[in-house]
Each structure stands twice: as structure tokens, then as C-alpha cells.
Write a protein that holds these residues in place. Structure first.
Motif, PDB file in Angstrom:
ATOM      1  N   GLN A 226       0.801  -1.218   0.000  1.00  0.00           N
ATOM      2  CA  GLN A 226       0.000   0.000   0.000  1.00  0.00           C
ATOM      3  C   GLN A 226       0.840   1.277   0.000  1.00  0.00           C
ATOM      4  N   GLY A 265      -8.846   7.822  -5.653  1.00  0.00           N
ATOM      5  CA  GLY A 265      -9.795   7.419  -4.616  1.00  0.00           C
ATOM      6  C   GLY A 265     -10.616   6.209  -5.036  1.00  0.00           C
ATOM      7  N   LEU A 266     -11.001   6.164  -6.315  1.00  0.00           N
ATOM      8  CA  LEU A 266     -11.751   5.005  -6.815  1.00  0.00           C
ATOM      9  C   LEU A 266     -10.897   3.742  -6.746  1.00  0.00           C
ATOM     10  N   PHE A 268      -8.462   3.151  -4.657  1.00  0.00           N
ATOM     11  CA  PHE A 268      -8.364   2.758  -3.250  1.00  0.00           C
ATOM     12  C   PHE A 268      -9.667   2.129  -2.767  1.00  0.00           C
ATOM     13  N   PHE A 269     -10.808   2.664  -3.197  1.00  0.00           N
ATOM     14  CA  PHE A 269     -12.099   2.110  -2.782  1.00  0.00           C
ATOM     15  C   PHE A 269     -12.272   0.687  -3.304  1.00  0.00           C
ATOM     16  N   LEU A 270     -11.946   0.461  -4.583  1.00  0.00           N
ATOM     17  CA  LEU A 270     -12.081  -0.886  -5.155  1.00  0.00           C
ATOM     18  C   LEU A 270     -11.124  -1.863  -4.480  1.00  0.00           C
ATOM     19  N   TYR A 271      -9.918  -1.391  -4.194  1.00  0.00           N
ATOM     20  CA  TYR A 271      -8.963  -2.239  -3.469  1.00  0.00           C
ATOM     21  C   TYR A 271      -9.500  -2.596  -2.094  1.00  0.00           C
ATOM     22  N   SER A 272     -10.016  -1.608  -1.377  1.00  0.00           N
ATOM     23  CA  SER A 272     -10.550  -1.849  -0.033  1.00  0.00           C
ATOM     24  C   SER A 272     -11.727  -2.808  -0.074  1.00  0.00           C
ATOM     25  N   ALA A 273     -12.583  -2.663  -1.097  1.00  0.00           N
ATOM     26  CA  ALA A 273     -13.724  -3.570  -1.237  1.00  0.00           C
ATOM     27  C   ALA A 273     -13.261  -4.996  -1.505  1.00  0.00           C
ATOM     28  N   SER A 276     -11.813  -6.426   1.708  1.00  0.00           N
ATOM     29  CA  SER A 276     -12.877  -6.802   2.643  1.00  0.00           C
ATOM     30  C   SER A 276     -13.555  -8.098   2.201  1.00  0.00           C
ATOM     31  N   THR A 289      -5.506  -1.842  10.462  1.00  0.00           N
ATOM     32  CA  THR A 289      -6.307  -0.721   9.963  1.00  0.00           C
ATOM     33  C   THR A 289      -6.349   0.420  10.976  1.00  0.00           C
ATOM     34  N   LEU A 294      -7.843   5.603   7.872  1.00  0.00           N
ATOM     35  CA  LEU A 294      -9.233   5.168   7.950  1.00  0.00           C
ATOM     36  C   LEU A 294      -9.758   5.161   9.386  1.00  0.00           C
TER      37      LEU A 294
END
Length: 399
Positions: A226, A265-266, A268-273, A276, A289, A294
Motif C-alpha cells: 500500500q 480514490g476510486l 483505493f475504494f475498489l482495493y478496499s472492497a 474486505s 487498519t 481510515l
């Protein structure tokens, strides 16, 4: 056509990841899956390559074959020489340092552990490289990925002089972050260089309006490590500064900056999803985390941003590295030259006044970008995760 080609590359990347996962899990379907994938690629109609894929890639790259070969030759010779000078002893000897000992043999549970960290792609990569830390193999792959990363960064920043390319290639591969990685986690050196390559390539594709593939590469970079997300932030900031100096309209520049932030940001969001989802499938919890942005309450964000400026000033004036006590003096000379460069543009008669204001704003925000690890990892400025800090030296060549 560009959107179709991007979607095809993303699909190919996902299929490769599935194939590597099958190999890592020793699944019986791995062999027929890879055979089928290779056959599909091998029997790809040549007309598709000639009329669709190759012209699209050439349009992305934008320079001819001769100039590309000259660029690759300069970069890879420079990267090889600087890598040998900086890391040659490490690549030709074995150093057993804490985590690298675990790579002497395959240990059960590593996939679950790395998934909790959000770095499960490291193990998929090791399926190809081998999970034993062989120093000379790590060294060869590190030189390859660092050379390619240097090539992309040079194209991104439009550095054209031979001397500039040589210096930039040396700065990329001799970073204190890579040196610290080699001293502690040698088996990660080539992996982290690949993460840098993917982050830089994602920014390059953003610039070429290839958002789909660019976001996918940012996700892959995050899945490896990351910390190199901060390098993408700096590169995007430099792209915005380039637009300012090209005297583009302020509205276009602001929209460009917003677009870069949205795409990052997109990613990072897709990676985080995806992270998860993987943890949910394995019925495990994310790790560390609480040590990231976050977990920070919004009320504490401003003090953190203020601390980033103070910490960056301290880092620049009290850094060490191979220069030792000379490091602060070199940094001060660099900052002085950048100040002279900035003053020259502010006094320029050709640059619109609005662009001068945006240039000052970019200069004001740049310490937060270069010290993004301090913000993203809640005041953690370890050399292992602060690669973006050293990109300040590239600014001298960029300017």
C-alpha cells in the motif's frame, strides 16, 4: 476502441490472477486453465493485433520505436549500474533478517496472514518467482521492475535529456526505501519495485485518458504494497503542475486535479472492497487498519495535516542516507534552486495570473503529497513506507 482494449487488458489481468491463485493453491484445474489461456492468446487473430491492439498501445505511448529503444537503453544501463553500486553486495550474498527467514520454506497460513494485511498479491507473484528468497533472482527482477518504473516516470515527467534520464534512473532505484527493504525484507525488494511500476503506470494511463486500466493498475499496486500509493499522489501532483506551466485554463487544471483525485480514490475504494471481500470469504479480520487514516476521527485530521508539514521539514533537515551530514546541505541547495525556479515563473509575463495562483497552491500542498505516508499511516515515517519523500529530488529534473 480504447475502452474495449482497456477492458480486454483488465479481463486478461483478472484471468492471470485467477490462474496464479490456482497454482498457489495447487488446484488440479491450474494446468488446463493455463493451457487454455495460452492457447487463446496464441491463436489471437493477427488482424486484431495489427489493427486494434498495437495502434492503441502506440497511441498511449506516443513516441516512435527508435526513441523508445534509446530511452530503454539509457534507463536500463543506468539502472543496472546504480543497482549494482547500491545493492550489489546484497544481491550476491544471503542475509537472514527476521521475516526473510520464513521464506526459506513454504509455511502454512501465509496466505491468510497476507490477506489480513491486504497484500495477498505478494504470494501470487511469488508463485511465479518462487517463494525462496534467492538474492540474485531478487536482484535481477528488482533491476527489471525498477528500470521499467524509471522509464514510465521519465515519460510521465517528460524528462528528455540523457543526463536527466541517467540521474532520474539512479534516484528511482537507489531510494533509501529500497535500501531499507533490502536490509530487512530482501524477498520484497522486487515486489515493491513492481508496486512502484504499477503505481507509476496507473498515473501514466490517467494522463492518457485510459481510466479503466489505470485504476486497475492502482488496485494491483495496492494489493502488492500500500505504501507506493503515495508515489502515485506525488506523480499526479506533478502532472497538475505541468498543466499549470503549460498555461492551460484554470478551470481545466482544477478539473484535471479533481479527476486524478477521484481516480486514485476510486482505485483505493475498489482495493478496499476487494480486501474486505477476501477477508470475508476467509472469515478473518483486517489487520493494522487502526494504524491508517481510515481509523482517524475527522476532528483530528487538521492537526495531522499540520504535523505533516512539521515532520517533512524535520525529515529534510535531519535526514541521513549515504550522504550523512551532507544531506541537509544538499537538500537546502535543492530547495533554494526550486525557490528560484518558482520565483522565475511567478515573475513571468507569459504565465496568466490565475495560473500563478494555482502554482503557489500546488507548492503549498506539495509537502503533504511528498509526506503522504505520515498522513496515510498516522505519523509513521519509516523509510520502508516513505518512498514518496525521496521523489523531491526528481522535482529538480522535472523543473
Amino acid at each position: 476502441r480504447s475502452v474495449f482494449i482497456q477492458a480486454a487488458f483488465v479481463l486478461l489481468g483478472l484471468l492471470l490472477l485467477c490462474g496464479l491463485l490456482m497454482l498457489y493453491q495447487d488446484m488440479t484445474l491450474a494446468v488446463p486453465f493455463w493451457m487454455g489461456l495460452f492457447l487463446c492468446i496464441f491463436f489471437l487473430p493477427k488482424q486484431w493485433w495489427r489493427e486494434a491492439i498495437r495502434p492503441t498501445i502506440q497511441n498511449w505511448w506516443k513516441i516512435g520505436k527508435r526513441e523508445t529503444l534509446r530511452l530503454f537503453l539509457t534507463v536500463f544501463v543506468s539502472t543496472l549500474i546504480f543497482s549494482i553500486l547500491a545493492h550489489g553486495f546484497l544481491f550476491t550474498n544471503e542475509f537472514y533478517s527476521h521475516d526473510s527467514i520464513s521464506n526459506l520454506a513454504r509455511i502454512d497460513g501465509r496466505f491468510r496472514y497476507y490477506t489480513t494485511l491486504g497484500r495477498s498479491l505478494l504470494l501470487l507473484y511469488e508463485t511465479l518467482r518462487g517463494n525462496v528468497a534467492v538474492p540474485w533472482v531478487v536482484g535481477l527482477l528488482f533491476t527489471l521492475w525498477a528500470g521499467l518504473a524509471s522509464t514510465v516516470i521519465l515519460r510521465l515527467l517528460d524528462i528528455r535529456t540523457v543526463l536527466g534520464r541517467i540521474i532520474a534512473s539512479g534516484l528511482v532505484c537507489t531510494s533509501i526505501s529500497f535500501a531499507a527493504t533490502g536490509a530487512t525484507y530482501i524477498y520484497c525488494m522486487d515486489e515493491y519495485a513492481l508496486a512502484l511500476l504499477l503505481a507509476a503506470s496507473g498515473c501514466w494511463l490517467f494522463r492518457q485518458r485510459c481510466e479503466i486500466l489505470g485504476v486497475f493498475l492502482i488496485v494491483l499496486s495496492l494489493g502488492l504494497y500500500q505504501a507506493y500509493f503515495s508515489a502515485a499522489l506525488v506523480l499526479c501532483l506533478l502532472l497538475v503542475i505541468r498543466s499549470v506551466l503549460d498555461a492551460r485554463k484554470p478551470r481545466q487544471i482544477i478539473l484535471e486535479g479533481i479527476r486524478y483525485l477521484f481516480l486514485l480514490g476510486l482505485g483505493f475504494f475498489l482495493y478496499s472492497a476487494a480486501w474486505s471481500a477476501a477477508c470475508g470469504l476467509l472469515k478473518i479480520e483486517k489487520a493494522r487498519t487502526a494504524q491508517t487514516l481510515l481509523a482517524l476521527p475527522l476532528s483530528k485530521l487538521f492537526p495531522l495535516l499540520q504535523g505533516a508539514y512539521e515532520n517533512y521539514a524535520h525529515t529534510l533537515l535531519h535526514g541521513t542516507g549515504v550522504l550523512g551530514k551532507l544531506y541537509p546541505a544538499v537538500v537546502l541547495l535543492l530547495l533554494l534552486s526550486l525557490a528560484v525556479w518558482l520565483t522565475g515563473w511567478l515573475r513571468s509575463q507569459t504565465l496568466p495570473r490565475a495560473n500563478k495562483g494555482l502554482l503557489l497552491l500546488a507548492a503549498f500542498l506539495s509537502p503533504m503529497a511528498f509526506n503522504a505516508s505520515y498522513i496515510l499511516f498516522l505519523r509513521n515515517t519509516s523509510e520502508l513506507i516513505s518512498y514518496a519523500t525521496g521523489l523531491l529530488f526528481l522535482c529538480f529534473l522535472f523543473c
